[in-house]
Write an enzyme that holds these catalytic residues in place. Sequence first.
Site, mmCIF file in Angstrom:
data_model
loop_
_atom_site.group_PDB
_atom_site.id
_atom_site.type_symbol
_atom_site.label_atom_id
_atom_site.label_comp_id
_atom_site.label_asym_id
_atom_site.label_seq_id
_atom_site.Cartn_x
_atom_site.Cartn_y
_atom_site.Cartn_z
ATOM 1 N N SER A 42 0.830 -1.197 0.000
ATOM 2 C CA SER A 42 0.000 0.000 0.000
ATOM 3 C C SER A 42 0.869 1.253 0.000
ATOM 4 O O SER A 42 1.691 1.438 -0.897
ATOM 5 C CB SER A 42 -0.968 -0.050 1.177
ATOM 6 O OG SER A 42 -1.984 0.911 1.064
ATOM 7 N N GLU B 219 -9.638 -4.083 -6.012
ATOM 8 C CA GLU B 219 -9.033 -2.978 -5.267
ATOM 9 C C GLU B 219 -9.302 -1.615 -5.878
ATOM 10 O O GLU B 219 -9.222 -1.429 -7.092
ATOM 11 C CB GLU B 219 -7.515 -3.153 -5.216
ATOM 12 C CG GLU B 219 -7.050 -4.295 -4.350
ATOM 13 C CD GLU B 219 -5.601 -4.132 -3.967
ATOM 14 O OE1 GLU B 219 -5.198 -3.005 -3.590
ATOM 15 O OE2 GLU B 219 -4.865 -5.117 -4.035
ATOM 16 N N HIS C 251 -7.583 -5.334 -1.003
ATOM 17 C CA HIS C 251 -6.353 -4.588 -0.755
ATOM 18 C C HIS C 251 -5.444 -5.314 0.241
ATOM 19 O O HIS C 251 -5.858 -5.664 1.345
ATOM 20 C CB HIS C 251 -6.722 -3.206 -0.215
ATOM 21 C CG HIS C 251 -5.582 -2.263 -0.082
ATOM 22 N ND1 HIS C 251 -4.766 -1.912 -1.136
ATOM 23 C CD2 HIS C 251 -5.107 -1.576 1.000
ATOM 24 C CE1 HIS C 251 -3.865 -1.057 -0.723
ATOM 25 N NE2 HIS C 251 -4.037 -0.842 0.567
#
Length: 295
Positions: free
Chosen positions: A144, A238, A268
């Site tokens: 991320s 996502e 995610h």
Amino acid sequence: MASEMMRETADAIRSNRLGQADIDLATRRARMEEMWSGLPVPEDVQRLDLRMAGVPCRWLSCPGSRADRVVLYLHGGGYAMGSLDTHYELMARIARAARCRVLGVDYRLAPEHPFPAALEDSVAVYRALQRGARGARIAIAGDSAGGGLAVATLLRLRELGEPAPAAAVLFSPWTDLTGSSASYRSRATLDPMIEPGAVVDMARLYHGDHPADHPLISPLFANLQGLPPLLIQVGDHEVLLDDAVELAARAEAAGVTAQVRVFPEAFHVFQAMPQLPEAAQALSDMAGFLDANWK
């Protein structure tokens, strides 16, 4: 097709509402710590907490870890959440899967420390690690925001004329903090981890007075020439799908070796869920990629 476990886990995550835009940052931070810090880590994992270049870090290794192979890991959390504890279990599985040592970096968080604080920390730790590596092969990885920070670190190292890591592994990297990608709309109701409004809010906390499309903030817009090989993994459900897929396309256009794998119906940073068969496959793919680039 996704596993039934993937679907069941996605439903469970939705009930936590960690990534919803109407939750204040303090609550988000507390929920993330509660959700991820309690995952059990095998007793044979060795841990050493220390400071490197003044930055809190954590060494992890397990039986079979090679001393001459190191992954520098940058945790996710929107640049405003997350810690060495939230990603302890994932880093341990990375060490086991890749038969390497992992060095986690507890970089400074926004809004208390906006850009470029996290980047300064990651670069400082890498440079210290490089000086003391004694011939070890180093890769950089992150999930991320940590994935975006990993790319920004590569770019900054290139600017400084520093030797690049052998490779980079990016789990669901956040590379476009402008929130302009089409998947912010097309995946808005599919991703159980985050919603577009929350992503935009977190981006503002990090970029502050700097433009969101600054190449060291949103590396999707950077000149990617000369970067080491990239492995990019992302889920098809996502919000950040395009951040990953477009990064791979732009890297390849710049002459960089970039592999991207899109996991069907995955959410995610699904790699953080140890019960998922897709997570095991993802780390196996990572291990093969690193083996090929550490030689």
